[in-house]
Motif scaffolding. Structure first.
Motif, mmCIF file in Angstrom:
data_model
loop_
_atom_site.group_PDB
_atom_site.id
_atom_site.type_symbol
_atom_site.label_atom_id
_atom_site.label_comp_id
_atom_site.label_asym_id
_atom_site.label_seq_id
_atom_site.Cartn_x
_atom_site.Cartn_y
_atom_site.Cartn_z
ATOM 1 N N THR A 1 0.838 -1.200 0.000
ATOM 2 C CA THR A 1 0.000 0.000 0.000
ATOM 3 C C THR A 1 0.872 1.248 0.000
ATOM 4 O O THR A 1 1.990 1.252 0.511
ATOM 5 C CB THR A 1 -0.930 0.030 1.232
ATOM 6 O OG1 THR A 1 -0.130 0.128 2.397
ATOM 7 C CG2 THR A 1 -1.791 -1.218 1.301
ATOM 8 N N TRP A 2 0.324 2.319 -0.580
ATOM 9 C CA TRP A 2 1.063 3.576 -0.634
ATOM 10 C C TRP A 2 1.243 4.167 0.755
ATOM 11 O O TRP A 2 2.235 4.839 1.023
ATOM 12 C CB TRP A 2 0.339 4.578 -1.536
ATOM 13 C CG TRP A 2 0.535 4.251 -2.968
ATOM 14 C CD1 TRP A 2 -0.346 3.630 -3.795
ATOM 15 C CD2 TRP A 2 1.706 4.499 -3.736
ATOM 16 N NE1 TRP A 2 0.199 3.476 -5.035
ATOM 17 C CE2 TRP A 2 1.468 4.014 -5.025
ATOM 18 C CE3 TRP A 2 2.929 5.084 -3.462
ATOM 19 C CZ2 TRP A 2 2.407 4.089 -6.037
ATOM 20 C CZ3 TRP A 2 3.872 5.173 -4.467
ATOM 21 C CH2 TRP A 2 3.608 4.679 -5.736
ATOM 22 N N HIS A 3 0.290 3.886 1.630
ATOM 23 C CA HIS A 3 0.365 4.403 2.997
ATOM 24 C C HIS A 3 1.606 3.855 3.702
ATOM 25 O O HIS A 3 2.381 4.596 4.309
ATOM 26 C CB HIS A 3 -0.914 4.010 3.743
ATOM 27 C CG HIS A 3 -1.003 4.580 5.107
ATOM 28 N ND1 HIS A 3 -2.121 5.195 5.582
ATOM 29 C CD2 HIS A 3 -0.122 4.632 6.116
ATOM 30 C CE1 HIS A 3 -1.902 5.604 6.817
ATOM 31 N NE2 HIS A 3 -0.702 5.253 7.165
ATOM 32 N N GLU A 4 1.781 2.554 3.651
ATOM 33 C CA GLU A 4 2.951 1.933 4.288
ATOM 34 C C GLU A 4 4.248 2.417 3.657
ATOM 35 O O GLU A 4 5.225 2.708 4.355
ATOM 36 C CB GLU A 4 2.875 0.412 4.165
ATOM 37 C CG GLU A 4 1.793 -0.223 4.997
ATOM 38 C CD GLU A 4 1.671 -1.703 4.716
ATOM 39 O OE1 GLU A 4 1.417 -2.443 5.677
ATOM 40 O OE2 GLU A 4 1.848 -2.128 3.561
ATOM 41 N N ARG A 5 4.267 2.498 2.342
ATOM 42 C CA ARG A 5 5.468 2.971 1.649
ATOM 43 C C ARG A 5 5.835 4.372 2.110
ATOM 44 O O ARG A 5 6.990 4.653 2.393
ATOM 45 C CB ARG A 5 5.232 2.978 0.146
ATOM 46 C CG ARG A 5 5.127 1.613 -0.456
ATOM 47 C CD ARG A 5 4.759 1.713 -1.907
ATOM 48 N NE ARG A 5 4.614 0.385 -2.491
ATOM 49 C CZ ARG A 5 4.048 0.159 -3.646
ATOM 50 N NH1 ARG A 5 3.575 1.145 -4.372
ATOM 51 N NH2 ARG A 5 3.960 -1.069 -4.111
ATOM 52 N N PHE A 6 4.851 5.255 2.126
ATOM 53 C CA PHE A 6 5.112 6.644 2.511
ATOM 54 C C PHE A 6 5.646 6.737 3.936
ATOM 55 O O PHE A 6 6.601 7.462 4.198
ATOM 56 C CB PHE A 6 3.842 7.487 2.371
ATOM 57 C CG PHE A 6 4.027 8.894 2.846
ATOM 58 C CD1 PHE A 6 4.741 9.804 2.097
ATOM 59 C CD2 PHE A 6 3.508 9.295 4.074
ATOM 60 C CE1 PHE A 6 4.935 11.102 2.542
ATOM 61 C CE2 PHE A 6 3.695 10.584 4.529
ATOM 62 C CZ PHE A 6 4.410 11.494 3.763
ATOM 63 N N ILE A 7 5.038 6.008 4.865
ATOM 64 C CA ILE A 7 5.466 6.066 6.266
ATOM 65 C C ILE A 7 6.916 5.598 6.412
ATOM 66 O O ILE A 7 7.742 6.277 7.029
ATOM 67 C CB ILE A 7 4.525 5.230 7.162
ATOM 68 C CG1 ILE A 7 3.166 5.916 7.277
ATOM 69 C CG2 ILE A 7 5.129 5.006 8.543
ATOM 70 C CD1 ILE A 7 2.126 5.093 7.987
ATOM 71 N N TYR A 8 7.246 4.445 5.858
ATOM 72 C CA TYR A 8 8.592 3.904 6.038
ATOM 73 C C TYR A 8 9.648 4.745 5.325
ATOM 74 O O TYR A 8 10.739 4.957 5.849
ATOM 75 C CB TYR A 8 8.653 2.449 5.558
ATOM 76 C CG TYR A 8 8.147 1.490 6.612
ATOM 77 C CD1 TYR A 8 9.049 0.846 7.453
ATOM 78 C CD2 TYR A 8 6.799 1.247 6.787
ATOM 79 C CE1 TYR A 8 8.614 -0.027 8.427
ATOM 80 C CE2 TYR A 8 6.339 0.382 7.766
ATOM 81 C CZ TYR A 8 7.253 -0.252 8.582
ATOM 82 O OH TYR A 8 6.819 -1.097 9.548
#
Length: 72
Positions: free
Chosen positions: A44-51
């Motif tokens: 997901t883009w959410h996980e990518r952005f956070i990490y």
């Protein structure tokens, strides 16, 4: 006239600051590969952005804590 002379750093200090500069460059290179890894590891883009954002912030803080090279 004696105040006009530039003080040279000792050999140990020059080596230490050179090591810090190379370590910071290496850390930046590792960050590139780490961000690529995070991009393909998560779905997901959410996980990518956070990490990716946390990785960049941590490296930024580490680099800002390093002392600057004094004049030689």
């Amino acid at each position: 006239m004696a105040d006009d002379k530039i003080k040279k750093l000792s050999f140990v200090k020059r080596v230490f600051h050179s090591f810090l500069e190379y370590a910071a460059s290496l850390l930046g290179g590792i960050l590139v590969f780490l961000c690529i890894y995070w991009f393909f590891h998560f779905e997901t883009w959410h996980e990518r952005f956070i990490y990716i954002a946390v990785s960049i912030v941590v490296v930024y803080i580490i680099v800002k804590l390093l002392p600057e090279r004094p004049e030689e």
